[in-house]
Design an enzyme around this catalytic site. Structure first.
Site, PDB file in Angstrom:
ATOM      1  CG  ASP A   1      36.160  43.850  37.800  1.00  0.00           C
ATOM      2  OD1 ASP A   1      36.260  45.277  38.049  1.00  0.00           O
ATOM      3  OD2 ASP A   1      35.882  43.134  36.617  1.00  0.00           O
TER       4      ASP A   1
ATOM      5  CD  GLU B   1      35.644  52.017  43.865  1.00  0.00           C
ATOM      6  OE1 GLU B   1      36.110  53.177  43.288  1.00  0.00           O
ATOM      7  OE2 GLU B   1      35.793  50.639  44.320  1.00  0.00           O
TER       8      GLU B   1
ATOM      9  CG  ASP C   1      35.256  46.943  42.412  1.00  0.00           C
ATOM     10  OD1 ASP C   1      35.280  48.401  42.294  1.00  0.00           O
ATOM     11  OD2 ASP C   1      35.586  46.578  41.494  1.00  0.00           O
TER      12      ASP C   1
END
Length: 180
Positions: free
Chosen positions: A138, A66, A7
Site C-alpha cells: 500500500d 489513485e 492509495d
C-alpha cells in the site's frame, strides 16, 4: 515541491511523500492508515483524520490520488469510492491541489508498462527512491502515485505553456491528444 500520494482503501489507505527538485526525487515518508473493524462512518473518519495528521506533519505542496476502478463487485467499488472521497475531502480541506491518476497511468510512470504487478511496482519504487528496504504494497502504491504526479506535472506544465499558442491556431489538447 513536496508531493503527497494516496492509495485509497477502506481497510488500509497507503500514503507516500516525496520531494521533487528538478529531476531528482527524494523519499520523505510513507506508511498506511489502518481503519478499525467498525461501521463505515468510523472508518471514513479514521481515513480523513489520518490524512489531515499527515498533512500537518509533512506540509506537502500538492497531492495525487489513485482513481477508483470499476470492480466486478459493485458494492466493493462503492465502498472504495467512499474511502477515496474521505481522502479527497481531507486533501481539499487543507487547500491542496488534487491530481487523479488511474492504476494504468501509475504503473506506466513507475514501471514502464501498465500490466505490472504489485511486486514490480514495489521493486521500482525502491529503486527510483533508493530505499534501503522494500516498502509495503500500500505504501509502495502511494509512493507510485506521487512519482506518477512528479513526472506528469512536468508534462502538464509544458502543455499549459503551449496552450495559448495552440488556441490561436484553432487547436486544443483533450486527454493528452492534439485536436485541430
Amino acid at each position: 515541491m513536496k508531493i503527497l500520494g494516496i492509495d485509497p482503501g477502506l481497510r488500509t489507505t497507503g500514503f507516500g511523500i516525496i520531494d521533487k527538485q528538478g529531476n531528482k526525487l527524494t523519499y520523505i515518508a510513507s506508511g498506511t492508515i489502518k481503519t478499525p473493524d467498525a461501521d463505515l462512518p468510523l472508518r471514513l473518519k479514521t481515513i480523513f483524520s489520518g490524512i489531515v495528521e499527515i498533512i500537518l506533519t509533512y506540509t506537502p505542496d500538492c497531492s495525487a490520488i489513485e482513481k477508483v476502478f470499476v470492480n466486478v463487485n459493485p458494492q466493493s467499488t462503492l465502498l472504495l469510492g467512499q474511502a477515496r472521497g474521505a481522502a479527497i475531502c481531507a486533501l481539499v480541506t487543507a487547500d491542496l491541489s488534487v491530481a487523479e491518476y488511474t492504476a494504468l497511468q501509475i504503473k506506466q510512470a513507475v514501471v514502464g508498462q501498465g500490466k505490472a504487478d504489485k511486486s514490480q511496482v514495489q521493486d521500482m519504487v525502491q529503486r527510483l527512491l533508493q530505499l534501503s528496504g522494500m516498502p509495503g504494497t500500500d505504501a509502495a502504491d502511494a509512493l507510485g502515485v506521487a512519482i506518477c504526479h512528479a513526472h506528469s506535472a512536468e508534462g502538464l506544465a509544458a502543455l499549459s505553456a503551449l496552450a495559448p499558442g495552440l488556441a490561436k491556431r484553432g487547436m486544443r489538447v483533450r486527454r493528452g491528444r492534439l485536436i485541430g
